[in-house]
Design a protein around this motif. Structure first.
Motif, PDB file in Angstrom:
ATOM      1  N   LEU A   2      46.544 -21.788  -3.223  1.00 30.22           N
ATOM      2  CA  LEU A   2      45.623 -21.926  -4.366  1.00 30.22           C
ATOM      3  C   LEU A   2      44.203 -21.544  -3.971  1.00 30.22           C
ATOM      4  CD1 LEU A   2      46.562 -25.022  -6.524  1.00 30.22           C
ATOM      5  CD2 LEU A   2      47.156 -22.639  -6.821  1.00 30.22           C
TER       6      LEU A   2
ATOM      7  N   ARG B 106      44.033 -17.830  -3.797  1.00 31.55           N
ATOM      8  CA  ARG B 106      44.030 -17.198  -5.111  1.00 31.55           C
ATOM      9  C   ARG B 106      42.686 -17.364  -5.811  1.00 31.55           C
ATOM     10  NH1 ARG B 106      49.424 -19.327  -7.818  1.00 31.55           N
ATOM     11  NH2 ARG B 106      49.999 -20.445  -5.941  1.00 31.55           N
TER      12      ARG B 106
ATOM     13  N   TYR C 259      49.236  -8.877 -20.884  1.00 30.94           N
ATOM     14  CA  TYR C 259      49.898  -9.372 -22.099  1.00 30.94           C
ATOM     15  C   TYR C 259      49.554  -8.442 -23.249  1.00 30.94           C
ATOM     16  CZ  TYR C 259      50.627 -13.629 -19.478  1.00 30.94           C
ATOM     17  OH  TYR C 259      51.013 -14.518 -18.526  1.00 30.94           O
TER      18      TYR C 259
ATOM     19  N   ASP D 299      50.274  -8.615 -26.327  1.00 28.89           N
ATOM     20  CA  ASP D 299      50.033  -9.203 -27.641  1.00 28.89           C
ATOM     21  C   ASP D 299      48.668  -9.890 -27.740  1.00 28.89           C
ATOM     22  OD1 ASP D 299      50.564 -11.265 -25.980  1.00 28.89           O
ATOM     23  OD2 ASP D 299      52.142 -12.176 -27.167  1.00 28.89           O
TER      24      ASP D 299
ATOM     25  N   PHE E 282      40.895 -15.859 -21.504  1.00 31.99           N
ATOM     26  CA  PHE E 282      42.021 -16.671 -21.014  1.00 31.99           C
ATOM     27  C   PHE E 282      42.076 -16.634 -19.482  1.00 31.99           C
ATOM     28  CE2 PHE E 282      46.548 -15.948 -19.664  1.00 31.99           C
ATOM     29  CZ  PHE E 282      46.922 -17.282 -19.606  1.00 31.99           C
ATOM     30  N   ARG E 283      41.944 -15.425 -18.940  1.00 31.97           N
ATOM     31  CA  ARG E 283      42.009 -15.286 -17.481  1.00 31.97           C
ATOM     32  C   ARG E 283      40.831 -15.982 -16.799  1.00 31.97           C
ATOM     33  NH1 ARG E 283      46.432 -14.188 -14.948  1.00 31.97           N
ATOM     34  NH2 ARG E 283      45.220 -13.255 -13.281  1.00 31.97           N
TER      35      ARG E 283
ATOM     36  N   LEU F 248      41.449 -19.631 -16.754  1.00 30.30           N
ATOM     37  CA  LEU F 248      42.461 -19.956 -15.743  1.00 30.30           C
ATOM     38  C   LEU F 248      41.851 -19.998 -14.353  1.00 30.30           C
ATOM     39  CD1 LEU F 248      45.845 -18.083 -16.119  1.00 30.30           C
ATOM     40  CD2 LEU F 248      45.358 -20.487 -16.420  1.00 30.30           C
TER      41      LEU F 248
ATOM     42  N   ARG G   6      43.543 -29.302 -16.794  1.00 25.88           N
ATOM     43  CA  ARG G   6      42.793 -28.323 -17.570  1.00 25.88           C
ATOM     44  C   ARG G   6      43.566 -27.004 -17.647  1.00 25.88           C
ATOM     45  NH1 ARG G   6      38.146 -24.974 -18.077  1.00 25.88           N
ATOM     46  NH2 ARG G   6      38.799 -23.783 -16.276  1.00 25.88           N
ATOM     47  N   ILE G   7      44.086 -26.589 -16.506  1.00 28.79           N
ATOM     48  CA  ILE G   7      44.863 -25.352 -16.441  1.00 28.79           C
ATOM     49  C   ILE G   7      46.056 -25.441 -17.378  1.00 28.79           C
ATOM     50  CG2 ILE G   7      46.289 -23.925 -14.920  1.00 28.79           C
ATOM     51  CD1 ILE G   7      43.530 -23.653 -14.028  1.00 28.79           C
TER      52      ILE G   7
ATOM     53  N   ILE H 107      45.033 -24.838 -20.943  1.00 32.27           N
ATOM     54  CA  ILE H 107      44.716 -23.420 -21.170  1.00 32.27           C
ATOM     55  C   ILE H 107      46.007 -22.613 -21.344  1.00 32.27           C
ATOM     56  CG2 ILE H 107      43.676 -21.364 -20.132  1.00 32.27           C
ATOM     57  CD1 ILE H 107      41.860 -23.385 -18.551  1.00 32.27           C
ATOM     58  N   LEU H 108      46.973 -22.904 -20.459  1.00 30.71           N
ATOM     59  CA  LEU H 108      48.249 -22.191 -20.534  1.00 30.71           C
ATOM     60  C   LEU H 108      48.990 -22.525 -21.820  1.00 30.71           C
ATOM     61  CD1 LEU H 108      49.425 -22.617 -16.843  1.00 30.71           C
ATOM     62  CD2 LEU H 108      48.906 -20.455 -17.970  1.00 30.71           C
TER      63      LEU H 108
ATOM     64  N   LYS I 222      47.706 -23.446 -24.660  1.00 27.12           N
ATOM     65  CA  LYS I 222      47.018 -22.765 -25.767  1.00 27.12           C
ATOM     66  C   LYS I 222      47.477 -21.312 -25.857  1.00 27.12           C
ATOM     67  CE  LYS I 222      42.576 -21.761 -25.675  1.00 27.12           C
ATOM     68  NZ  LYS I 222      41.164 -21.953 -25.316  1.00 27.12           N
ATOM     69  N   LYS I 223      47.558 -20.668 -24.688  1.00 26.87           N
ATOM     70  CA  LYS I 223      47.967 -19.258 -24.643  1.00 26.87           C
ATOM     71  C   LYS I 223      49.412 -19.100 -25.121  1.00 26.87           C
ATOM     72  CE  LYS I 223      49.793 -15.592 -22.953  1.00 26.87           C
ATOM     73  NZ  LYS I 223      51.218 -15.409 -22.707  1.00 26.87           N
TER      74      LYS I 223
ATOM     75  N   HIS J  86      49.620 -19.488 -28.778  1.00 31.04           N
ATOM     76  CA  HIS J  86      49.066 -18.274 -29.363  1.00 31.04           C
ATOM     77  C   HIS J  86      50.120 -17.179 -29.406  1.00 31.04           C
ATOM     78  CE1 HIS J  86      47.170 -14.322 -28.852  1.00 31.04           C
ATOM     79  NE2 HIS J  86      46.291 -14.755 -29.722  1.00 31.04           N
ATOM     80  N   SER J  87      50.850 -16.982 -28.276  1.00 30.32           N
ATOM     81  CA  SER J  87      51.855 -15.905 -28.274  1.00 30.32           C
ATOM     82  C   SER J  87      52.976 -16.190 -29.274  1.00 30.32           C
ATOM     83  CB  SER J  87      52.503 -15.676 -26.921  1.00 30.32           C
ATOM     84  OG  SER J  87      51.735 -16.105 -25.896  1.00 30.32           O
TER      85      SER J  87
ATOM     86  N   VAL K 246      51.366 -15.293 -32.815  1.00 25.96           N
ATOM     87  CA  VAL K 246      51.004 -13.905 -33.138  1.00 25.96           C
ATOM     88  C   VAL K 246      52.237 -13.015 -33.210  1.00 25.96           C
ATOM     89  CG1 VAL K 246      48.645 -13.934 -32.276  1.00 25.96           C
ATOM     90  CG2 VAL K 246      50.493 -13.246 -30.757  1.00 25.96           C
TER      91      VAL K 246
ATOM     92  N   GLU L 188      57.749 -12.086 -19.472  1.00 23.20           N
ATOM     93  CA  GLU L 188      56.743 -11.955 -18.411  1.00 23.20           C
ATOM     94  C   GLU L 188      57.290 -11.204 -17.209  1.00 23.20           C
ATOM     95  OE1 GLU L 188      53.667 -14.107 -17.651  1.00 23.20           O
ATOM     96  OE2 GLU L 188      53.754 -15.564 -19.288  1.00 23.20           O
TER      97      GLU L 188
ATOM     98  N   LEU M  84      49.981 -13.692 -13.411  1.00 26.50           N
ATOM     99  CA  LEU M  84      49.886 -15.122 -13.681  1.00 26.50           C
ATOM    100  C   LEU M  84      49.872 -15.926 -12.388  1.00 26.50           C
ATOM    101  CD1 LEU M  84      49.804 -17.222 -15.901  1.00 26.50           C
ATOM    102  CD2 LEU M  84      52.285 -17.244 -15.908  1.00 26.50           C
TER     103      LEU M  84
ATOM    104  N   VAL N 222      47.190 -21.045 -10.420  1.00 22.84           N
ATOM    105  CA  VAL N 222      48.012 -21.930 -11.249  1.00 22.84           C
ATOM    106  C   VAL N 222      49.218 -22.382 -10.431  1.00 22.84           C
ATOM    107  CG1 VAL N 222      47.378 -20.819 -13.416  1.00 22.84           C
ATOM    108  CG2 VAL N 222      49.392 -20.032 -12.196  1.00 22.84           C
ATOM    109  N   ARG N 223      49.707 -23.573 -10.754  1.00 25.65           N
ATOM    110  CA  ARG N 223      50.900 -24.078 -10.075  1.00 25.65           C
ATOM    111  C   ARG N 223      52.114 -23.836 -10.958  1.00 25.65           C
ATOM    112  NH1 ARG N 223      49.312 -27.551  -5.921  1.00 25.65           N
ATOM    113  NH2 ARG N 223      47.124 -28.169  -6.067  1.00 25.65           N
TER     114      ARG N 223
END
Lengths: 321, 252
Positions: A70, A73, A86, A88, A97-98, A101, B2-3, B6-7, B9-10, B13-14, B17, B81, B90, B95-96
């Protein structure tokens, strides 16, 4: 910034990366050069924490890529080959978004996303769906993503792949400008790019490092293969007399072009310039000379030579390196 | 955490849409309409012990929608993905694996819950339009929607796992459909055959027979055993998914 020690990666019996070691200092732009399938992408994936090595050790920004994945990264901005995104999402949406993250938030995040969009020239496309963008723009969105969290190290896998010449120049200029803030490791199979952008070149072929030097040094070492092309007219065994000149390693006679003219190629030692000696010899022997041309090799020649030399590891012809 | 948000939400969203969520929503609404109509005609023809709620969830139409939902909602989660190669982008962000698996799973559970919202309206509307003539017992409603959500959580976890196995969405859908169907048929099959062998087998099989769970819960009985069964199996399949996703990082 990067410290790789005896890194090996095997996939199902095939060795993709074979016991490589190299270092990258902070602030350097290092080019990872090799033909397709040389092990560039594999090494970069290991360095970015995506997959583990079979054996060996790699430190990135002082963190172990396996045990402190981590942290690695967070310190690395990685752009994978082919720039997967992505399809879409819209450009701005995706970059936000990135950025989130990668730990940015609020106003700072919005500001930074605006900055990288400006920097990579995707601002005009920010409301477009990524799926509708051209290859060049996708590539730049991926680059913006790699940059967005101000990483200490950028790992870019073929960043100019699929771009047109103008875009390639833009990316190259961008990378040069980034140099003050980031260390860059980029891979490519285009030599021109390395010569123009990189402080150092690590050449990799069949999973092994074949050369690790500045582009200038590599080219200088290459001077040893300086070729001299001659076209002259004279009787007897000219090749023997030419080879007898100090500094000439080997002379080969090429096929006759127009009788009685004969064409020779001389392989000359690095520190010698034999053009004067050849002329003197020609005058003494009453040969007629109608062409003399010295050819300095480019990085391209090493590359081709390395690529053709699919042989045993360490089997680099001594006259090349 | 938090992560994770965020994920999530994404992922939501997918879902919204892409046309998938809307197509599934439309399909479920139509099939629910048929199921509801079937229940009404049962009640109309003869006096019945069951309520409109229990008859709706016993209709063939309900089970038809039930099996289509899970593969459709989960097939793209990981498979897409993998196909696009974005799994690499990703997982080179900080991210874990559990955050990714959890976010994808929770997003599919949320979308799944949204799918059943229109059916709530069917019951309210029938009771209103008939001036209370059609009785909608509160206990049956609570039981029915509780077991729907919990059964859904199990099948979505199975779908999530199926999607993590392959980069082909169709293959993922088939695996998840087959696993869900096998679980369902196991309950039915042994119940039918088991009666001929011994009654004690039926008692055992009832623990994991989906039809039996629906029967109990739509009668307004809330039994903790099926809840524990489905929730623990969901966790198991999520753990499998996590391992499949994380395996890449450990493969030497």
């Amino acid at each position: 910034m990067i410290d790789v020690q005896n890194l090996t990666k095997q996939y199902a019996g095939r060795t993709a990366v074979n016991n490589i070691s190299f270092q990258v200092e902070p602030g350097e732009i290092v080019g990872f050069l090799g033909p397709n399938g040389a092990g560039k992408s594999t090494t970069m994936r290991i360095l970015s924490g995506y997959m583990p090595a079979t054996s060996g050790r790699a430190l990135v920004a002082g963190f172990d890529v396996f045990h402190q994945s981590l942290d690695v990264r967070r310190a690395v901005g990685y752009m994978p080959e082919m720039a997967p995104l992505y399809t879409d999402m819209k450009v701005k949406e995706y970059l936000r978004f990135r950025a989130e993250l990668k730990g940015l938030s609020g106003l700072a995040m919005r500001k930074r996303v605006g900055e990288v969009m400006e920097l990579t020239g995707v601002n005009d496309m920010r409301r477009r769906l990524i799926g509708n963008l051209s290859k060049g723009y996708r590539q730049r969105v991926a680059l913006a993503d790699a940059l967005v969290h101000r990483p200490k190290l950028l790992i870019l896998d073929e960043p100019t792949n699929g771009l047109d010449p103008v875009q390639i120049r833009q990316v190259r200029d961008l990378l040069r400008n980034l140099k003050s803030k980031h260390t860059v490791l980029l891979s490519t199979h285009i030599l021109h790019e390395v010569e123009q952008t990189c402080d150092r070149v690590v050449m990799i072929h069949q999973g092994r490092i074949r050369a690790n030097d500045t582009p200038e040094n590599l080219t200088r070492k290459l001077r040893s293969t300086t070729l001299l092309h001659l076209e002259l007219e004279g009787p007897g065994n000219l090749a023997e007399k030419l080879t007898a000149l100090p500094g000439v390693r080997k002379t080969t006679e090429e096929k006759l072009i127009v009788h009685p003219w004969r064409r020779f190629t001389l392989r000359v030692e690095p520190e010698h310039d034999v053009r004067d000696a050849v002329l003197e010899l020609a005058m003494k022997q009453k040969w007629r000379v109608r062409e003399m041309h010295r050819q300095l090799p480019t990085l391209e020649d090493v590359f081709v030579e390395l690529s053709m030399n699919a042989g045993i590891p360490g089997d680099i012809p001594t006259h090349v390196l | 955490m938090r992560i994770f948000w965020i994920l999530l939400k994404k992922e939501l969203h997918s879902f919204f849409v892409s046309p998938v969520a809307y197509v599934v929503l439309a399909l479920v609404m139509i099939l629910n309409g048929f199921a509801f109509r079937a229940a009404l005609s049962v009640l109309e023809s003869a006096p019945s012990e069951g309520s409109i709620v229990s008859w709706t969830f016993h209709a063939m139409w309900f089970w038809l929608s039930y099996f289509f939902i899970f593969p459709l909602l989960t097939m793209r989660l990981f498979a897409e993905e993998k196909k696009l190669g974005t799994l690499e982008t990703l997982f080179t962000a900080p991210v874990r694996a559990w955050q990714v698996v959890g976010a994808k799973y929770l997003a599919s559970v949320i979308v799944y819950c949204v799918l059943w919202l229109p059916s709530l309206f069917n019951f309210k509307f029938s009771s209103w339009i008939s001036a209370g003539q059609v009785e909608v017992p509160a206990g049956a409603m609570q039981g029915a929607y509780l077991i729907l959500v919990v059964m859904g959580m199990f099948n979505l976890a199975v779908g999530c796992f199926a999607s993590s196995l392959t980069s082909n969405q169709i293959v993922a859908a088939i695996i998840s459909f087959t696993l869900s169907l096998m679980h369902f048929l196991l309950g039915i099959f042994i119940m039918v055959v088991g009666r001929k062998i011994s009654d004690s087998i039926v008692d055992v099989v009832n623990y994991f027979a989906a039809t039996e769970h629906i029967r109990i819960f739509t009668a307004g009985l809330i039994d903790s055993r099926p809840l524990a069964y489905y929730l623990s199996l969901s966790l198991l399949f999520l753990a499998f998914t996590h391992h499949v996703v994380e395996f890449r990082r450990w493969r030497p």
